[in-house]
Design a protein around this motif. Structure first.
Motif, PDB file in Angstrom:
ATOM      1  N   LEU A   1       0.815  -1.222   0.000  1.00 36.76           N
ATOM      2  CA  LEU A   1       0.000   0.000   0.000  1.00 36.76           C
ATOM      3  C   LEU A   1       0.849   1.272   0.000  1.00 36.76           C
ATOM      4  O   LEU A   1       0.574   2.187  -0.795  1.00 36.76           O
ATOM      5  CB  LEU A   1      -0.979   0.007   1.169  1.00 36.76           C
ATOM      6  N   PRO A   2       1.882   1.375   0.832  1.00 35.74           N
ATOM      7  CA  PRO A   2       2.730   2.571   0.739  1.00 35.74           C
ATOM      8  C   PRO A   2       3.436   2.708  -0.608  1.00 35.74           C
ATOM      9  O   PRO A   2       3.599   3.814  -1.117  1.00 35.74           O
ATOM     10  CB  PRO A   2       3.741   2.386   1.880  1.00 35.74           C
TER      11      PRO A   2
ATOM     12  N   VAL B  19       1.622   6.504  -7.133  1.00 32.91           N
ATOM     13  CA  VAL B  19       0.585   7.407  -7.633  1.00 32.91           C
ATOM     14  C   VAL B  19       0.947   8.861  -7.338  1.00 32.91           C
ATOM     15  O   VAL B  19       0.876   9.729  -8.197  1.00 32.91           O
ATOM     16  CB  VAL B  19      -0.794   7.042  -7.032  1.00 32.91           C
ATOM     17  N   ARG B  20       1.343   9.125  -6.104  1.00 32.88           N
ATOM     18  CA  ARG B  20       1.628  10.498  -5.668  1.00 32.88           C
ATOM     19  C   ARG B  20       2.769  11.138  -6.455  1.00 32.88           C
ATOM     20  O   ARG B  20       2.724  12.311  -6.800  1.00 32.88           O
ATOM     21  CB  ARG B  20       1.954  10.496  -4.171  1.00 32.88           C
TER      22      ARG B  20
ATOM     23  N   TRP C 192      10.671   6.139  -1.970  1.00 36.19           N
ATOM     24  CA  TRP C 192      10.594   7.259  -1.016  1.00 36.19           C
ATOM     25  C   TRP C 192      11.821   8.156  -1.153  1.00 36.19           C
ATOM     26  O   TRP C 192      11.700   9.381  -1.232  1.00 36.19           O
ATOM     27  CB  TRP C 192      10.475   6.728   0.416  1.00 36.19           C
TER      28      TRP C 192
ATOM     29  N   ALA D 278       2.201   1.698  -3.476  1.00 36.09           N
ATOM     30  CA  ALA D 278       1.153   2.186  -4.391  1.00 36.09           C
ATOM     31  C   ALA D 278       0.912   3.675  -4.190  1.00 36.09           C
ATOM     32  O   ALA D 278       0.775   4.430  -5.170  1.00 36.09           O
ATOM     33  CB  ALA D 278      -0.134   1.393  -4.174  1.00 36.09           C
ATOM     34  N   PHE D 279       0.872   4.110  -2.940  1.00 38.26           N
ATOM     35  CA  PHE D 279       0.686   5.533  -2.656  1.00 38.26           C
ATOM     36  C   PHE D 279       1.810   6.354  -3.280  1.00 38.26           C
ATOM     37  O   PHE D 279       1.562   7.359  -3.953  1.00 38.26           O
ATOM     38  CB  PHE D 279       0.627   5.785  -1.151  1.00 38.26           C
ATOM     39  N   LEU D 280       3.060   5.942  -3.053  1.00 38.44           N
ATOM     40  CA  LEU D 280       4.201   6.684  -3.608  1.00 38.44           C
ATOM     41  C   LEU D 280       4.168   6.678  -5.132  1.00 38.44           C
ATOM     42  O   LEU D 280       4.454   7.708  -5.766  1.00 38.44           O
ATOM     43  CB  LEU D 280       5.515   6.078  -3.116  1.00 38.44           C
TER      44      LEU D 280
END
Length: 104
Positions: free
Chosen positions: A13-14, A20-21, A91, A16-18
């Motif tokens: 999930l993190p 997309v973001r 990240w 995927a967030f990164l």
């Protein structure tokens, strides 16, 4: 909690967030070093982890893994090597891009 569900919640999930973001930040060229790092991670970590499990330093609860093993390690452990490297790499790449943008 199974190993796979842990990976899904706390690593995938993190990622995927990164992804997309910061999708505009990540290019094939900017991510190439991460591919090389993944090779190093697997080459360095696979023998150590296999020996540690073989020698009984730690193990994996059969009820919490898929049951697919490569050597002494479950498939989820190999996924963890790569996924955590990907998470930290994405990240760090995003942070680097932001720092470079802020530089006059």
């Amino acid at each position: 909690m199974t190993y796979a569900s842990f990976l899904a919640v706390f690593v995938v999930l993190p990622i995927a967030f990164l992804a997309v973001r910061y999708r505009k930040t990540f290019t094939a060229r900017s991510l190439l070093p991460m591919g090389l790092l993944l090779v190093v991670v697997y080459v360095a970590t696979t023998p150590w982890d296999n020996m540690a499990v073989k020698w009984g330093l730690w193990g994996f609860d059969p009820e919490r893994i898929w049951g697919i093993k490569l050597g002494y390690l479950p498939l989820e452990e190999y996924l963890f090597f790569g996924l955590q490297t990907l998470l930290v790499g994405l990240w760090a790449r995003a942070r680097l891009a932001r720092a470079l943008e802020a530089t006059p």
